[in-house]
Motif scaffolding. Structure first.
Motif, mmCIF file in Angstrom:
data_model
loop_
_atom_site.group_PDB
_atom_site.id
_atom_site.type_symbol
_atom_site.label_atom_id
_atom_site.label_comp_id
_atom_site.label_asym_id
_atom_site.label_seq_id
_atom_site.Cartn_x
_atom_site.Cartn_y
_atom_site.Cartn_z
ATOM 1 N N UNK A 1 0.909 -1.106 -0.154
ATOM 2 C CA UNK A 1 -0.071 0.023 -0.211
ATOM 3 C C UNK A 1 0.956 1.179 0.150
ATOM 4 N N UNK A 2 0.702 2.061 -1.204
ATOM 5 C CA UNK A 2 1.701 3.090 -1.201
ATOM 6 C C UNK A 2 0.633 4.542 -1.687
ATOM 7 N N UNK A 3 -0.641 4.379 -1.438
ATOM 8 C CA UNK A 3 -1.359 5.581 -1.652
ATOM 9 C C UNK A 3 -1.030 6.668 -0.767
ATOM 10 N N UNK A 4 -1.528 7.870 -1.220
ATOM 11 C CA UNK A 4 -1.482 9.050 -0.518
ATOM 12 C C UNK A 4 -0.039 9.286 0.112
ATOM 13 N N UNK A 5 0.711 9.163 -1.034
ATOM 14 C CA UNK A 5 2.239 9.663 -0.940
ATOM 15 C C UNK A 5 2.575 10.901 -1.919
ATOM 16 N N UNK A 6 3.709 10.993 -2.260
ATOM 17 C CA UNK A 6 3.890 12.094 -3.286
ATOM 18 C C UNK A 6 4.674 11.566 -4.487
ATOM 19 N N UNK A 7 4.488 10.078 -4.837
ATOM 20 C CA UNK A 7 5.256 9.582 -5.698
ATOM 21 C C UNK A 7 5.155 10.200 -7.015
ATOM 22 N N UNK A 8 6.124 10.437 -7.686
ATOM 23 C CA UNK A 8 6.270 11.240 -8.930
ATOM 24 C C UNK A 8 6.929 10.331 -10.123
ATOM 25 N N UNK A 9 7.758 9.250 -9.500
ATOM 26 C CA UNK A 9 8.688 8.366 -10.320
ATOM 27 C C UNK A 9 8.730 7.099 -9.866
ATOM 28 N N UNK A 10 8.416 6.147 -10.630
ATOM 29 C CA UNK A 10 8.423 4.549 -10.295
ATOM 30 C C UNK A 10 9.867 4.047 -11.316
ATOM 31 N N UNK A 11 10.644 3.539 -10.771
ATOM 32 C CA UNK A 11 11.674 2.831 -11.755
ATOM 33 C C UNK A 11 10.991 1.545 -12.490
ATOM 34 N N UNK A 12 11.500 1.391 -13.697
ATOM 35 C CA UNK A 12 10.666 0.327 -14.448
ATOM 36 C C UNK A 12 10.895 -1.273 -13.806
ATOM 37 N N UNK A 13 12.117 -1.278 -12.830
ATOM 38 C CA UNK A 13 12.120 -2.687 -12.355
ATOM 39 C C UNK A 13 11.788 -2.498 -10.765
ATOM 40 N N UNK A 14 11.272 -1.567 -10.209
ATOM 41 C CA UNK A 14 10.858 -1.271 -8.981
ATOM 42 C C UNK A 14 10.138 -2.503 -8.356
ATOM 43 N N UNK A 15 9.345 -3.195 -9.078
ATOM 44 C CA UNK A 15 8.641 -4.441 -8.511
ATOM 45 C C UNK A 15 9.274 -5.770 -9.091
ATOM 46 N N UNK A 16 10.503 -5.712 -9.064
ATOM 47 C CA UNK A 16 11.054 -6.939 -9.963
ATOM 48 C C UNK A 16 11.250 -8.200 -9.067
ATOM 49 N N UNK A 17 11.040 -8.052 -7.625
ATOM 50 C CA UNK A 17 11.153 -9.238 -6.849
ATOM 51 C C UNK A 17 9.735 -9.584 -6.346
ATOM 52 N N UNK A 18 8.600 -8.892 -6.762
ATOM 53 C CA UNK A 18 7.371 -9.196 -6.025
ATOM 54 C C UNK A 18 6.286 -9.985 -6.980
ATOM 55 N N UNK A 19 6.787 -11.177 -7.110
ATOM 56 C CA UNK A 19 6.162 -12.174 -7.875
ATOM 57 C C UNK A 19 4.939 -12.808 -7.289
ATOM 58 N N UNK A 20 4.673 -12.499 -6.151
ATOM 59 C CA UNK A 20 3.338 -12.991 -5.489
ATOM 60 C C UNK A 20 2.469 -11.817 -5.051
ATOM 61 N N UNK A 21 2.925 -10.726 -5.556
ATOM 62 C CA UNK A 21 1.905 -9.510 -4.884
ATOM 63 C C UNK A 21 0.400 -9.629 -5.557
ATOM 64 N N UNK A 22 -0.417 -9.487 -4.892
ATOM 65 C CA UNK A 22 -1.958 -9.676 -5.324
ATOM 66 C C UNK A 22 -2.274 -7.962 -5.097
ATOM 67 N N UNK A 23 -1.907 -7.455 -4.250
ATOM 68 C CA UNK A 23 -2.403 -6.091 -4.268
ATOM 69 C C UNK A 23 -1.436 -4.868 -4.218
#
Length: 467
Positions: free
Chosen positions: A201-223
Motif C-alpha cells: 500500500x503506497x497510496x497518499x504519498x507524493x510519488x512522481x517516479x517509479x523505476x521500471x524494475x521497482x517491482x522486480x522481486x514481487x512475484x506473489x503480490x496480489x494488491x
C-alpha cells in the motif's frame, strides 16, 4: 469444600487472576499466559514491579515518554505500547528478546527517529507497528535479521525516501503498509527481497517516479495501491513484473495520456484483475477521459523512440529489451533463491487475529479499514487517545467509486470469482478474557473478578466458622 487459604488461592487462580507475584499498582495481572494489563492510566513511565515472567505486557493509552533497557523482561512475547508519548527508545531496550512476537509502538507521534539496532535479534517477531510515529527516515539495517516478520506498519509517518535493500531480510513479509507518507520515488532495489509480499500500500504519498524494475522481486503480490499520488506516467513493464496481481488502484493521479501512456494502456487492456479509473489531465482533448476507455487511435501518435521512453507495448517484451542477458540471469537466480528461502522459512502470510473470516471479500470493496466502517478486513482496528480511531490499515476508496474489469466494463458480480487473498488467522492470539483494547473504561475490573473476590471471602468465613 475448600479448607484454609489454599482453597481460596486455588479459586483465584481458576478465575484467571495471578496473586503469586506482585502486580504493579493500578494494573491487572493474569495467568496462562502471564499477562500484565496497565492500559489507560496516564502513566508517565513504565510501571515498576512488572513480574519478570510476564509474557504479555499491555501499556497502551498512557503518557509514557521513554523506553530503556530493563523496563521489560526478555520473556515478553507481546508488547503493546501504542498511543503513548514515547519520544526516545534506548537502542538496547529490546536486545535479548528472542521470544518477542508482536511489538506495537504505533501512534507515538513524537518518536521521529530510531537507532539502526533497535530491533536487533528479534528473530521471532511477526508483527511490528510503527504507524503514526512522526518518523522522518529509516536507517539502513533497521530491519536486519527480522526473517519471521509478516506485517510491517509504517503508514502515516513523514518518510520521504527509502534506502535500497531496506527490506531485503524480510523473507516472509506478506503485508507492507507505507501509505500516508511523503515518498516521491521508488527505486530499482527499494523492495528487493520481498518475494512473498502479498499487499503493498503506497497510496497518499507524493510519488512522481517509479523505476521500471521497482517491482522486480514481487512475484506473489496480489494488491497494489498507488492512488492519490502525483504520477503522470507509469511504465507498463513495471506492472508486467507482477504476474499474481489482482487488485490495482491508480486513481487520483495526474495522468498524461500522451504517446508515453501507450505501454500502460496496452498493459491495462490485457490485465485480467480489478482496476480503478485513470483520469487523464492532458492533452486537453482527452482531459477527464479514462485512459482504459480510450482506443489506441485516441492516443497522440509518437515516434518509435518516444514510445520506448515509456516502454514497448507488450510488457514482458519491454523488459527483455531493457535488460542485458546478465541482468536477466541475475534476476532469475534471485527469484529462485527467494522461492527456496520461502520453503526454509514456513511463515506464510496470515490475517489478523480479530477477523474470524479466513478470507476477506474480494474487491471492489477494497481492503476496507475497520475503525469507522462496518466492513471487515485482515487487520485489527484501534483506538487512539480520546477514543478516536487511529488509521492503522488500508485506505478505503471513496464510496461509490467505480471499479473496472479488464474490458473497461464495471465490476460484474455475476462473473466467476477470482482467487481470494491469503488471509487466515495469524499465530498470535488476543489478550485473555477481561483485557480490553484501549478505551476510556479499559482499566475497570470485570464483573467476574468482583464475584471471584466475593466468593473467596465467603469461603474464608466458612473455613473460620467450621473451625
Amino acid at each position: 469444600m475448600f479448607r484454609g487459604s489454599g482453597g481460596v488461592e486455588l479459586l483465584l487462580v481458576l478465575c484467571g487472576l495471578d496473586f503469586s507475584s506482585p502486580c504493579p499498582r493500578d494494573c491487572i495481572c493474569y495467568t496462562s499466559p502471564s499477562t500484565v494489563s496497565c492500559q489507560a492510566h496516564n502513566f508517565l513511565s513504565v510501571p515498576e514491579e512488572i513480574p519478570a515472567q510476564s509474557e504479555r505486557v499491555i501499556l497502551q493509552n498512557n503518557k509514557i515518554q521513554r523506553l530503556l533497557r530493563g523496563h521489560f523482561s526478555p520473556t515478553t512475547a507481546m508488547l503493546w505500547l501504542y498511543s503513548n508519548n514515547i519520544s526516545y527508545i534506548q537502542a538496547s531496550t529490546f536486545h535479548g528478546f528472542a521470544r518477542l512476537e508482536e511489538l506495537d509502538l504505533g501512534d507515538n507521534r513524537h518518536l521521529r527517529a530510531l537507532a539502526s539496532d533497535t530491533f536487533q535479534g528479534l528473530g521471532r517477531l511477526h508483527a511490528l507497528h510503527l504507524y503514526h510515529c512522526g518518523l522522518l527516515s529509516l536507517p539502513p539495517g533497521i530491519f536486519e535479521g527480522l526473517s519471521s516478520l509478516q506485517y510491517l506498519y509504517l503508514q502515516d509517518n513523514q518518510l520521504e525516501f527509502l534506502e535500497d535493500d531496506l527490506f531485503v531480510d524480510l523473507l516472509n513479509l506478506s503485508h507492507l503498509f507505507l501509505h500516508g507518507n511523503q515518498l516521491w520515488s521508488l527505486h530499482q532495489n527499494t523492495f528487493r527481497g520481498l518475494g512473498v509480499l502479498d499487499r503493498l500500500l503506497l497510496h497518499q504519498n507524493r510519488l512522481q517516479w517509479v523505476h521500471r524494475l521497482a517491482f522486480h522481486d514481487l512475484g506473489r503480490l496480489t494488491t497494489l495501491y498507488l492512488f492519490n499520488n502525483s504520477l503522470t506516467e507509469l511504465s507498463g513493464a513495471s506492472l508486467a513484473l507482477l504476474p499474481a496481481l489482482e487488485y490495482l488502484r491508480l486513481n487520483n493521479n495526474p495522468w498524461e495520456c500522451d504517446c508515453k501512456a501507450l505501454p500502460l494502456w496496452d498493459w491495462l487492456r490485457r490485465f485480467r484483475g480489478s482496476t480503478s479509473v485513470l483520469e487523464c489531465v492532458s492533452p486537453p482533448e482527452l482531459q477527464g477521459r479514462d485512459l482504459k476507455g480510450l482506443r489506441k487511435e485516441d492516443l497522440p501518435s509518437c515516434s518509435a523512440g518516444e514510445a520506448r521512453g515509456g516502454g514497448v507495448v507488450g510488457g514482458e517484451a519491454e523488459l527483455g529489451e531493457s535488460l542485458t542477458k546478465d541482468e536477466d540471469h541475475r534476476l532469475h537466480r534471485r527469484n529462485h533463491k527467494h522461492r527456496h528461502n520461502h520453503h526454509q522459512h514456513p511463515h506464510l502470510p496470515h490475517g489478523d487475529q480479530n477477523n474470524g473470516d479466513p478470507s476477506p471479500s474480494p474487491l471492489p470493496l477494497p481492503l476496507p479499514r475497520p475503525p469507522k466502517g462496518s466492513h471487515g478486513n485482515c487487520s485489527r482496528s484501534r483506538k487512539g487517545k480520546g477514543g478516536q480511531g487511529v488509521q492503522n490499515e488500508v485506505q478505503v476508496m471513496r464510496e461509490g467509486e467505480e471499479d473496472y474489469t479488464p474490458g473497461g466494463d464495471k465490476y460484474n458480480p455475476s462473473a466467476p470469482p477470482r482467487r481470494r487473498n491469503k488471509c487466515v488467522p495469524r499465530t498470535s492470539v488476543g489478550p485473555p478474557s477481561g483485557v480490553k483494547r484501549a478505551n476510556s473504561n479499559a482499566a475497570s475490573r470485570p464483573a467476574g473478578t468482583f464475584l471471584c473476590f466475593l466468593l473467596a471471602v465467603l469461603l474464608s468465613l466458612t473455613a473460620v466458622i467450621l473451625r
